[in-house]
Design an enzyme around this catalytic site. Structure first.
Site, PDB file in Angstrom:
ATOM      1  N   ILE A 103       0.787  -1.255  -0.037  1.00  0.00           N
ATOM      2  CA  ILE A 103      -0.161   0.071  -0.074  1.00  0.00           C
ATOM      3  C   ILE A 103       0.543   1.260   0.185  1.00  0.00           C
ATOM      4  O   ILE A 103       0.390   2.234  -0.277  1.00  0.00           O
ATOM      5  CB  ILE A 103      -1.031   0.213   1.183  1.00  0.00           C
ATOM      6  CG1 ILE A 103      -0.285  -0.244   2.589  1.00  0.00           C
ATOM      7  CG2 ILE A 103      -2.041  -0.909   0.944  1.00  0.00           C
ATOM      8  CD1 ILE A 103      -1.252  -0.054   3.732  1.00  0.00           C
ATOM      9  N   GLY A 106       8.218   3.444   0.466  1.00  0.00           N
ATOM     10  CA  GLY A 106       9.263   4.478   0.807  1.00  0.00           C
ATOM     11  C   GLY A 106      10.506   4.330   0.452  1.00  0.00           C
ATOM     12  O   GLY A 106      10.759   3.365  -0.413  1.00  0.00           O
ATOM     13  N   PHE A 108      12.957   3.571   2.187  1.00  0.00           N
ATOM     14  CA  PHE A 108      13.607   2.807   2.968  1.00  0.00           C
ATOM     15  C   PHE A 108      13.042   1.391   3.285  1.00  0.00           C
ATOM     16  O   PHE A 108      13.371   0.627   4.069  1.00  0.00           O
ATOM     17  CB  PHE A 108      13.953   3.508   4.227  1.00  0.00           C
ATOM     18  CG  PHE A 108      14.823   4.573   3.920  1.00  0.00           C
ATOM     19  CD1 PHE A 108      15.964   4.782   3.486  1.00  0.00           C
ATOM     20  CD2 PHE A 108      14.009   5.858   3.995  1.00  0.00           C
ATOM     21  CE1 PHE A 108      16.555   5.750   3.064  1.00  0.00           C
ATOM     22  CE2 PHE A 108      14.774   7.203   3.479  1.00  0.00           C
ATOM     23  CZ  PHE A 108      15.927   7.230   3.343  1.00  0.00           C
ATOM     24  N   GLY A 109      11.993   1.243   2.376  1.00  0.00           N
ATOM     25  CA  GLY A 109      11.066   0.027   2.805  1.00  0.00           C
ATOM     26  C   GLY A 109       9.816   0.204   2.316  1.00  0.00           C
ATOM     27  O   GLY A 109       9.545   1.107   1.533  1.00  0.00           O
ATOM     28  N   SER A 110       9.016  -1.123   2.026  1.00  0.00           N
ATOM     29  CA  SER A 110       7.819  -0.866   1.803  1.00  0.00           C
ATOM     30  C   SER A 110       6.684  -1.349   2.827  1.00  0.00           C
ATOM     31  O   SER A 110       6.937  -1.599   3.755  1.00  0.00           O
ATOM     32  CB  SER A 110       7.602  -2.117   0.578  1.00  0.00           C
ATOM     33  OG  SER A 110       7.661  -3.583   1.395  1.00  0.00           O
ATOM     34  N   VAL A 111       5.478  -0.661   2.382  1.00  0.00           N
ATOM     35  CA  VAL A 111       4.453  -0.749   3.389  1.00  0.00           C
ATOM     36  C   VAL A 111       3.304  -1.812   2.916  1.00  0.00           C
ATOM     37  O   VAL A 111       2.915  -1.568   1.610  1.00  0.00           O
ATOM     38  CB  VAL A 111       3.860   0.408   3.981  1.00  0.00           C
ATOM     39  CG1 VAL A 111       2.700   0.429   4.853  1.00  0.00           C
ATOM     40  CG2 VAL A 111       5.072   1.466   4.474  1.00  0.00           C
ATOM     41  N   LYS A 126       5.059  -1.895   7.890  1.00  0.00           N
ATOM     42  CA  LYS A 126       6.208  -1.233   7.266  1.00  0.00           C
ATOM     43  C   LYS A 126       7.473  -2.045   7.414  1.00  0.00           C
ATOM     44  O   LYS A 126       7.812  -2.402   8.521  1.00  0.00           O
ATOM     45  CB  LYS A 126       6.554   0.263   7.790  1.00  0.00           C
ATOM     46  CG  LYS A 126       7.584   0.802   7.269  1.00  0.00           C
ATOM     47  CD  LYS A 126       7.485   2.229   7.693  1.00  0.00           C
ATOM     48  CE  LYS A 126       8.808   3.228   7.599  1.00  0.00           C
ATOM     49  NZ  LYS A 126       8.331   4.608   7.972  1.00  0.00           N
ATOM     50  N   ASP A 215      10.329  16.363   9.575  1.00  0.00           N
ATOM     51  CA  ASP A 215      10.064  15.915   8.245  1.00  0.00           C
ATOM     52  C   ASP A 215       8.403  16.074   8.172  1.00  0.00           C
ATOM     53  O   ASP A 215       7.814  15.323   7.667  1.00  0.00           O
ATOM     54  CB  ASP A 215      10.414  14.473   8.024  1.00  0.00           C
ATOM     55  CG  ASP A 215      10.553  14.458   6.231  1.00  0.00           C
ATOM     56  OD1 ASP A 215      10.480  15.387   5.954  1.00  0.00           O
ATOM     57  OD2 ASP A 215      10.540  13.240   5.849  1.00  0.00           O
TER      58      ASP A 215
HETATM   59  N1  LIG Z   1      -0.175   3.195   8.747  1.00  0.00           N
HETATM   60  C1  LIG Z   1      -0.164   3.477   7.559  1.00  0.00           C
HETATM   61  N2  LIG Z   1      -1.397   3.046   6.934  1.00  0.00           N
HETATM   62  C2  LIG Z   1      -1.440   3.231   5.663  1.00  0.00           C
HETATM   63  N3  LIG Z   1      -0.691   3.519   4.855  1.00  0.00           N
HETATM   64  C3  LIG Z   1       0.679   3.789   5.273  1.00  0.00           C
HETATM   65  C4  LIG Z   1       0.796   3.889   6.625  1.00  0.00           C
HETATM   66  N4  LIG Z   1       2.249   3.873   6.897  1.00  0.00           N
HETATM   67  C5  LIG Z   1       2.677   4.390   5.828  1.00  0.00           C
HETATM   68  N5  LIG Z   1       1.925   4.112   4.729  1.00  0.00           N
HETATM   69  C6  LIG Z   1       2.217   4.291   3.302  1.00  0.00           C
HETATM   70  O1  LIG Z   1       3.420   4.133   2.883  1.00  0.00           O
HETATM   71  C7  LIG Z   1       4.193   5.055   2.518  1.00  0.00           C
HETATM   72  C8  LIG Z   1       5.720   5.058   2.960  1.00  0.00           C
HETATM   73  O2  LIG Z   1       5.576   5.214   4.427  1.00  0.00           O
HETATM   74  P1  LIG Z   1       6.782   5.892   5.120  1.00  0.00           P
HETATM   75  O3  LIG Z   1       6.611   7.149   4.685  1.00  0.00           O
HETATM   76  O4  LIG Z   1       6.566   5.710   6.453  1.00  0.00           O
HETATM   77  O5  LIG Z   1       7.964   5.010   4.754  1.00  0.00           O
HETATM   78  P2  LIG Z   1       9.246   5.725   4.314  1.00  0.00           P
HETATM   79  O6  LIG Z   1      10.366   4.648   4.076  1.00  0.00           O
HETATM   80  O7  LIG Z   1       9.835   6.529   5.662  1.00  0.00           O
HETATM   81  O8  LIG Z   1       8.965   6.647   3.385  1.00  0.00           O
HETATM   82  P3  LIG Z   1       9.769   8.173   2.529  1.00  0.00           P
HETATM   83  O9  LIG Z   1      10.380   7.861   1.474  1.00  0.00           O
HETATM   84  O10 LIG Z   1       8.631   9.021   2.492  1.00  0.00           O
HETATM   85  O11 LIG Z   1      10.447   8.438   3.863  1.00  0.00           O
HETATM   86  C9  LIG Z   1       3.300   6.416   2.916  1.00  0.00           C
HETATM   87  O12 LIG Z   1       3.450   7.272   1.990  1.00  0.00           O
HETATM   88  C10 LIG Z   1       1.840   5.955   2.901  1.00  0.00           C
HETATM   89  O13 LIG Z   1       1.495   5.754   1.647  1.00  0.00           O
END
Ligand SMILES: Nc1ncnc2c1ncn2[C@@H]1O[C@H](COP(=O)(O)OP(=O)(O)OP(=O)(O)O)[C@@H](O)[C@H]1O
Length: 436
Positions: A103, A106, A108-111, A126, A215
């Site tokens: 869904i 990011g 640094f990983g996928s969610v 995540k 951020d």
């Molecule tokens: N609790 C959640 N519920 C629904 N979607 C989520 C949730 N957490 C994250 N996501 C989805 O996943 C995406 C990436 O999450 P997040 O920003 O925490 O990851 P990241 O690796 O830190 O990303 P970034 O590259 O923005 O730093 C979010 O933009 C959102 O679309």
């Protein structure tokens, strides 16, 4: 306590709309392994491919929480976490949850969507690759530290295997605020004020808990099904002691506060980020733009906002006043989260009329006069506008008594932005794309 700055390089991509209100991608925290992982993902069509950009700088944590000392294993760190978060030490994620579709992606990983085998409830999972740095640990620790606030994404469980850490979080099925802004265009003042109030409340909570998010941007604000906002992505957050100053550049270019670029900073950087967001909500564009990261940084350091051009015509003077106080480069006069919550614009749109009536409007007026040069410093109308600003507060007080009888008058008094016609939102997208 201050920390050294580390640098790494990336590539600047061309702008698409999502990246314009967003950061342009600059944040930095994880290791080479992660960068390799990212480039692999981007090659295969990551949703964020093309959004990453520029020289990226990182700021390791300045706060020295007990969990930050190097050389300690994640399990030991997780062992320090109390309260309700389940830590999956022996059990595997798959034993307790069924992983579903991706869904979010990011850097640094996928969610992924996941479902609890026990309860059938849905969550977001995540997955972060371990990389030997403290950042993954810090993100887990800070999320756990903050979990429980209604506007913070709740961390339900953490699973730790040899390669990754999996964070099971409450599911925010309403998506990202950024996507809602793109879809719906400029917000009415009423709607923006309610959102900003929730954001200021959660920022205040973070600061009271000794955490600086670093951020704040609409990509990191998620929405529940019912539209409630939740602050997410604590990957750049750090814990600070009272009065401690931070150093090291971290954040997302368009939302970075000027003092971050010049060295030392404090929790007030979160207020700057929220001010940039408020500007984007009300006007539909980012306040500091440029064709490259360097141009944006230059704009952040030098551009004087002109609150008198035509895009501001439909925005109340009070809203402009609040933005100017959140986006002031003088950190000592920049508002705190608590002061944002007490600003008349927020109170007017979010509090009951009786509460608003209890405000000492004379004191507010005096304070507005003291800040006279703030609003419209680049316009010959600035003095008149300031008069209007202070007069407006008195007019507001008088008007609020009528609001008790007739709620709709409230919106007329403050001159909220009308619903944006569909054709305008495409223009707005074009404007936004000139940023990053
Ligand atoms: N609790 C959640 N519920 C629904 N979607 C989520 C949730 N957490 C994250 N996501 C989805 O996943 C995406 C990436 O999450 P997040 O920003 O925490 O990851 P990241 O690796 O830190 O990303 P970034 O590259 O923005 O730093 C979010 O933009 C959102 O679309």
């Amino acid at each position: 306590m201050e920390t050294p700055m580390r640098k790494r390089k990336g590539t600047i991509s061309s702008c698409n709309f999502g990246s314009c209100l967003s950061d342009g991608g600059d944040k930095v925290r994880r290791s080479k392994k992660c960068r390799e992982e990212r480039s692999r993902t981007d090659k295969f069509g990551s949703r964020k491919a093309g959004l990453t950009s520029g020289i990226v700088m990182t700021a390791p944590p300045s706060g020295r929480s007990a969990l930050d000392s190097p050389g300690r294993g994640l399990k030991r760190k997780l062992g320090c976490i109390e309260a309700a978060t389940q830590i999956g030490r022996r059990k595997k994620l798959e034993h307790e949850y069924i992983l579903g579709t991706e869904i979010g992606q990011g850097r640094f990983g996928s969610v992924r969507l996941c479902r609890s085998k026990a309860s059938g409830d849905h969550f977001a999972c995540k997955t972060l690759r371990k990389n030997g740095e403290e950042t993954v640990h810090r993100e887990v620790e800070i999320m756990q530290h903050l979990s429980g606030h209604p506007n913070v994404v709740t961390l339900k469980a953490v699973f730790d295997d040899s390669e990754c850490v999996h964070l099971v979080m409450e599911l925010c099925s309403g998506g990202r605020l950024l996507d809602q802004m793109v879809k719906e265009g400029r917000y009415s003042e009423h709607r923006a004020a309610n959102l900003l109030k929730d954001l200021a409340l959660v920022i205040k909570y973070c600061h009271d808990m000794g955490v600086v998010h670093r951020d704040i941007k609409p990509e990191n604000i998620l929405l529940t099904m019912s539209g409630k906002m939740k602050l997410a992505d604590f990957g750049l957050a750090v814990r600070v002691a009272s009065g401690q100053r931070l150093s090291g550049v971290a954040g997302s270019p368009a939302y970075v506060a000027p003092e971050v670029l010049s060295g030392h900073y404090s929790e007030k950087v979160d207020i700057w980020g929220a001010g940039v967001l408020l500007h984007a909500l009300l006007v539909g564009t980012l306040p500091f733009q440029g064709n490259s990261r360097e141009d944006v940084f230059e704009a952040i350091k030098t551009v004087e906002l002109n609150f008198h051009n035509e895009v501001w015509e439909s925005v109340s003077v009070l809203a402009r006043d609040l933005i100017s106080r959140m986006l002031t480069r003088d950190v000592s006069s920049r508002m705190s989260a608590n002061e944002v919550l007490g600003h008349p614009w927020i109170l007017f749109y979010t509090e009951s009329p009786s509460r608003v009536m209890s405000i000492n409007f004379r004191a507010v007026r005096k304070s507005a006069a003291a800040h006279r040069p703030k609003l419209g410093c680049s316009s010959h109308r600035s003095y008149e506008e300031q008069e209007e600003s202070s007069g407006f507060v008195d007019a507001l007080a008088a008007a609020i008594s009528k609001v008790r009888i007739s709620e709709p008058k409230r919106t007329r008094i403050c001159g909220p932005v009308a619903q944006i016609p569909q054709e305008c939102s495409s223009n707005m997208k074009a404007n936004l794309c000139t940023a990053f």
